[in-house]
Design a protein around this motif. Structure first.
Motif, PDB file in Angstrom:
ATOM      1  N   LEU A 145     -10.900 -75.241  54.899  1.00 11.54           N
ATOM      2  CA  LEU A 145     -10.397 -74.918  56.236  1.00 11.54           C
ATOM      3  C   LEU A 145     -10.756 -76.036  57.202  1.00 11.54           C
ATOM      4  N   GLY A 146      -9.755 -76.491  57.962  1.00 12.64           N
ATOM      5  CA  GLY A 146      -9.985 -77.438  59.026  1.00 12.64           C
ATOM      6  C   GLY A 146     -10.165 -76.728  60.356  1.00 12.64           C
ATOM      7  N   SER A 147     -10.349 -77.506  61.417  1.00 12.22           N
ATOM      8  CA  SER A 147     -10.459 -76.907  62.749  1.00 12.22           C
ATOM      9  C   SER A 147      -9.117 -76.364  63.210  1.00 12.22           C
ATOM     10  N   VAL A 148      -8.050 -76.905  62.652  1.00 14.54           N
ATOM     11  CA  VAL A 148      -6.713 -76.387  62.911  1.00 14.54           C
ATOM     12  C   VAL A 148      -6.034 -76.163  61.571  1.00 14.54           C
ATOM     13  N   GLY A 149      -4.962 -75.414  61.590  1.00 12.41           N
ATOM     14  CA  GLY A 149      -4.220 -75.198  60.355  1.00 12.41           C
ATOM     15  C   GLY A 149      -4.688 -73.972  59.603  1.00 12.41           C
ATOM     16  N   ARG A 150      -3.980 -73.720  58.530  1.00  8.95           N
ATOM     17  CA  ARG A 150      -4.258 -72.538  57.729  1.00  8.95           C
ATOM     18  C   ARG A 150      -5.258 -72.850  56.631  1.00  8.95           C
ATOM     19  N   PRO A 151      -5.992 -71.847  56.209  1.00  8.17           N
ATOM     20  CA  PRO A 151      -6.908 -72.057  55.089  1.00  8.17           C
ATOM     21  C   PRO A 151      -6.151 -72.238  53.783  1.00  8.17           C
ATOM     22  N   ASP A 152      -6.814 -72.886  52.875  1.00  4.84           N
ATOM     23  CA  ASP A 152      -6.240 -73.115  51.552  1.00  4.84           C
ATOM     24  C   ASP A 152      -7.173 -72.521  50.517  1.00  4.84           C
ATOM     25  N   TYR A 153      -6.622 -71.777  49.567  1.00  5.64           N
ATOM     26  CA  TYR A 153      -7.444 -71.090  48.577  1.00  5.64           C
ATOM     27  C   TYR A 153      -6.993 -71.438  47.163  1.00  5.64           C
ATOM     28  N   ALA A 154      -7.957 -71.425  46.265  1.00 12.27           N
ATOM     29  CA  ALA A 154      -7.605 -71.502  44.858  1.00 12.27           C
ATOM     30  C   ALA A 154      -6.900 -70.202  44.462  1.00 12.27           C
ATOM     31  N   ASP A 155      -5.968 -70.310  43.528  1.00 12.52           N
ATOM     32  CA  ASP A 155      -5.223 -69.126  43.098  1.00 12.52           C
ATOM     33  C   ASP A 155      -6.154 -68.027  42.591  1.00 12.52           C
ATOM     34  N   TYR A 213     -15.068 -81.985  63.618  1.00 13.98           N
ATOM     35  CA  TYR A 213     -14.055 -82.963  63.245  1.00 13.98           C
ATOM     36  C   TYR A 213     -13.821 -83.053  61.742  1.00 13.98           C
ATOM     37  N   TYR A 214     -14.362 -82.095  61.010  1.00 13.48           N
ATOM     38  CA  TYR A 214     -14.258 -82.145  59.553  1.00 13.48           C
ATOM     39  C   TYR A 214     -13.595 -80.886  59.009  1.00 13.48           C
ATOM     40  N   VAL A 215     -12.882 -81.074  57.922  1.00  8.17           N
ATOM     41  CA  VAL A 215     -12.525 -79.902  57.137  1.00  8.17           C
ATOM     42  C   VAL A 215     -13.746 -79.550  56.298  1.00  8.17           C
ATOM     43  N   ILE A 216     -13.911 -78.273  56.070  1.00  9.39           N
ATOM     44  CA  ILE A 216     -15.030 -77.802  55.267  1.00  9.39           C
ATOM     45  C   ILE A 216     -14.472 -77.046  54.066  1.00  9.39           C
ATOM     46  N   SER A 217     -14.926 -77.444  52.912  1.00 13.88           N
ATOM     47  CA  SER A 217     -14.508 -76.777  51.679  1.00 13.88           C
ATOM     48  C   SER A 217     -15.682 -76.090  51.018  1.00 13.88           C
ATOM     49  N   TRP A 218     -15.373 -75.019  50.327  1.00  9.29           N
ATOM     50  CA  TRP A 218     -16.326 -74.386  49.430  1.00  9.29           C
ATOM     51  C   TRP A 218     -15.914 -74.726  48.004  1.00  9.29           C
ATOM     52  N   PHE A 219     -16.888 -75.187  47.250  1.00  8.04           N
ATOM     53  CA  PHE A 219     -16.711 -75.455  45.832  1.00  8.04           C
ATOM     54  C   PHE A 219     -17.653 -74.546  45.053  1.00  8.04           C
ATOM     55  N   ARG A 220     -17.355 -74.399  43.775  1.00  4.64           N
ATOM     56  CA  ARG A 220     -18.309 -73.707  42.916  1.00  4.64           C
ATOM     57  C   ARG A 220     -18.330 -74.391  41.557  1.00  4.64           C
ATOM     58  N   GLN A 221     -19.474 -74.294  40.923  1.00  2.00           N
ATOM     59  CA  GLN A 221     -19.613 -74.859  39.585  1.00  2.00           C
ATOM     60  C   GLN A 221     -20.409 -73.911  38.727  1.00  2.00           C
ATOM     61  N   ALA A 222     -19.777 -73.434  37.694  1.00  2.00           N
ATOM     62  CA  ALA A 222     -20.423 -72.551  36.732  1.00  2.00           C
ATOM     63  C   ALA A 222     -21.019 -73.391  35.613  1.00  2.00           C
ATOM     64  N   PRO A 223     -22.020 -72.894  34.932  1.00  2.00           N
ATOM     65  CA  PRO A 223     -22.641 -73.648  33.831  1.00  2.00           C
ATOM     66  C   PRO A 223     -21.618 -74.069  32.794  1.00  2.00           C
ATOM     67  N   GLY A 224     -21.627 -75.345  32.487  1.00  2.00           N
ATOM     68  CA  GLY A 224     -20.727 -75.850  31.460  1.00  2.00           C
ATOM     69  C   GLY A 224     -19.296 -76.026  31.900  1.00  2.00           C
ATOM     70  N   LYS A 225     -19.008 -75.799  33.173  1.00  4.06           N
ATOM     71  CA  LYS A 225     -17.639 -75.922  33.656  1.00  4.06           C
ATOM     72  C   LYS A 225     -17.544 -76.973  34.755  1.00  4.06           C
ATOM     73  N   GLU A 226     -16.333 -77.440  34.995  1.00  2.78           N
ATOM     74  CA  GLU A 226     -16.117 -78.411  36.050  1.00  2.78           C
ATOM     75  C   GLU A 226     -16.185 -77.738  37.417  1.00  2.78           C
ATOM     76  N   ARG A 227     -16.490 -78.557  38.389  1.00  2.00           N
ATOM     77  CA  ARG A 227     -16.504 -78.056  39.757  1.00  2.00           C
ATOM     78  C   ARG A 227     -15.109 -77.642  40.179  1.00  2.00           C
ATOM     79  N   GLU A 228     -15.017 -76.548  40.876  1.00  2.00           N
ATOM     80  CA  GLU A 228     -13.732 -75.993  41.308  1.00  2.00           C
ATOM     81  C   GLU A 228     -13.742 -75.811  42.823  1.00  2.00           C
ATOM     82  N   ARG A 229     -12.678 -76.279  43.472  1.00  2.00           N
ATOM     83  CA  ARG A 229     -12.574 -76.040  44.907  1.00  2.00           C
ATOM     84  C   ARG A 229     -12.046 -74.624  45.123  1.00  2.00           C
ATOM     85  N   VAL A 230     -12.767 -73.857  45.903  1.00  2.00           N
ATOM     86  CA  VAL A 230     -12.464 -72.445  46.087  1.00  2.00           C
ATOM     87  C   VAL A 230     -11.639 -72.214  47.339  1.00  2.00           C
TER      88      VAL A 230
END
Length: 117
Positions: A49-59, A29-46
């Motif tokens: 994807l939900g159970s339905v619908g299309r995935p969404d990606y960072a450019d 029942y949840y969308v699941i996102s992958w994030f990443r955080q490099a040293p000294g940088k802000e967290r970025e959503r990568v």
């Protein structure tokens, strides 16, 4: 709680596959996102994807990363191809209500990805 696995050290151009498994709840029942955080940088959503619908990606990862889910295994995957040096970061997965939202109910502890030559 979510548990990530699959991180490691690779060279530029190589691939890695990450997994994110729900350990105490169903991800159905949840969308699941992958994030990443490099040293000294802000967290970025990568990717998200939900159970339905299309995935969404960072450019920055479109065409190279693929997010998928297997609800039967309570797991979401992130296939990362053609990795670049700037992909080096701790990768986290999170479960929430909306890919565009700011509130995430569940987080993993992260897995390290290092890309170096």
């Amino acid at each position: 709680q979510l548990v990530e696995s699959g991180g490691g050290a690779v060279q530029p151009g190589e691939s890695l596959s990450l997994s994110c498994t729900g350990s105490s709840f169903s991800i159905d029942y949840y969308v699941i996102s992958w994030f990443r955080q490099a040293p000294g940088k802000e967290r970025e959503r990568v990717a998200c994807l939900g159970s339905v619908g299309r995935p969404d990606y960072a450019d920055s990862v479109k065409g190279r990363f693929t997010i998928s889910r297997d609800n039967a295994k309570n797991t979401v995957y992130l296939q990362m191809n053609s990795l670049k040096l700037e992909a080096t970061a701790v990768y986290y997965c999170a479960g929430g209500a909306s890919c565009g939202g700011d509130e995430w109910n569940y987080w993993g502890r992260g897995t390290q990805v290092t890309v170096s030559s």
